[in-house]
Design a protein around this motif. Structure first.
Motif, PDB file in Angstrom:
ATOM      1  N   SER A   5       0.665  -1.064   0.090  1.00 14.44           N
ATOM      2  CA  SER A   5      -0.146  -0.014   0.011  1.00 14.44           C
ATOM      3  C   SER A   5       1.004   1.388   0.152  1.00 14.44           C
ATOM      4  O   SER A   5       2.210   1.211   0.303  1.00 14.44           O
ATOM      5  N   ALA A  91      -9.297   4.567  -2.489  1.00 19.56           N
ATOM      6  CA  ALA A  91      -8.330   4.608  -3.281  1.00 19.56           C
ATOM      7  C   ALA A  91      -7.812   5.903  -3.951  1.00 19.56           C
ATOM      8  O   ALA A  91      -8.926   6.944  -3.790  1.00 19.56           O
ATOM      9  N   CYS A  98      -2.705   0.910  -5.913  1.00 22.06           N
ATOM     10  CA  CYS A  98      -4.125   0.861  -6.069  1.00 22.06           C
ATOM     11  C   CYS A  98      -4.262   0.554  -7.581  1.00 22.06           C
ATOM     12  O   CYS A  98      -5.120  -0.150  -8.055  1.00 22.06           O
ATOM     13  N   THR A 214      -3.209   3.723   1.220  1.00 17.16           N
ATOM     14  CA  THR A 214      -4.348   3.327  -0.167  1.00 17.16           C
ATOM     15  C   THR A 214      -3.576   2.274  -0.552  1.00 17.16           C
ATOM     16  O   THR A 214      -2.251   2.193  -0.811  1.00 17.16           O
ATOM     17  N   PRO A 215      -4.319   1.277  -1.244  1.00 15.95           N
ATOM     18  CA  PRO A 215      -5.828   1.086  -0.870  1.00 15.95           C
ATOM     19  C   PRO A 215      -5.849   0.407   0.284  1.00 15.95           C
ATOM     20  O   PRO A 215      -5.380  -0.224   0.989  1.00 15.95           O
TER      21      PRO A 215
END
Length: 245
Positions: A5, A91, A98, A214-215
């Motif tokens: 992430s 996201a 993402c 994110t995500p």
């Protein structure tokens, strides 16, 4: 080892979101999940925050289940509004992981679960990487007003798209690629108060949950942080579907 992430360490000043007691507990879990999903792996690190129990309802929070909007007219969602499982996805279009999830994992989930009526995916704009993130989020929302959100999503997450940036001309090019027909309206919608309000609503929701990367995902109230393996998501959806039955 690369993390699954992308992380921003601080939230915008002035963001205040009331969190119910039960949601606060979940926020702590999601924050921990974000941390373990992004720290370097070591031989003693198993990534337990990304592991999913097969037990129905395990690791879920009723307060988070309620965040599924189930609006049949939501252009930023796909799948039946009454599907037994809802995956809420927070996201950013400038987030590399993402994009990896969008290209490598999400299509398989759509084919296996969304097309079968088991899963609904609800997108939440969570721009955390500056002005271009904000612009891309508003542009995605604007494309959605003409029924082309998911086509814009695919264009913006295509391999190499992020590196070209999300300036005004680039956003219009992505809109053309997505099949947006009224580009004049698209331009107005991107800069509209409605777009800013919609993006801020999603962003505040994510920050209120304690999301720091994110995500981030909620699957029927179960937090998952990072672009985890396809197996992690299929196990979570299967467990949620079983619990719903």
């Amino acid at each position: 080892m690369p993390s699954s992430s992308s992380v921003r360490s601080s939230r915008p000043s002035g963001t205040t979101v009331a969190i119910a007691a039960g949601v606060l507990v979940a926020a702590l879990l999601l924050g921990f999940a974000s941390y373990t999903a992004t720290r370097p792996q070591t031989p003693s690190t198993t990534g337990s925050a990304a592991e999913v129990s097969a037990e129905p309802g395990s690791g879920t929070y009723p307060e988070l289940v309620k965040l599924a909007r189930r609006d049949a007219g939501d252009p930023l969602a796909m799948g039946r509004a009454d599907a037994p499982v809802v995956m809420v996805e927070y996201a950013d279009f400038k987030c590399g992981y993402c994009g990896k999830f969008a290209r490598d994992t999400e299509p398989a989930l759509v084919k296996k679960y969304v097309d079968a009526g088991v899963l609904r995916i609800e997108w939440r704009n969570f721009p955390i990487f500056g002005a271009e993130s904000e612009s891309a989020a508003r542009a995605a929302w604007a494309a959605g007003q003409q029924g082309r959100f998911w086509q814009f999503h695919a264009a913006a997450y295509a391999e190499g798209a992020k590196e070209k940036g999300f300036t005004g001309d680039r956003l219009e090019a992505l809109a053309r690629q997505a099949g947006v027909t009224d580009l004049a309206r698209f331009g107005r919608d991107v800069d509209s108060a409605a777009a800013k309000k919609a993006v801020k609503r999603d962003q505040d929701e994510a920050y209120g949950l304690g999301a720091t990367s994110t995500p981030s995902f909620l699957i029927n109230g179960r937090p998952i942080a990072g672009a985890q393996s396809e197996r992690t998501f299929t196990e979570a959806v299967d467990a949620a579907a079983k619990a719903a039955r």
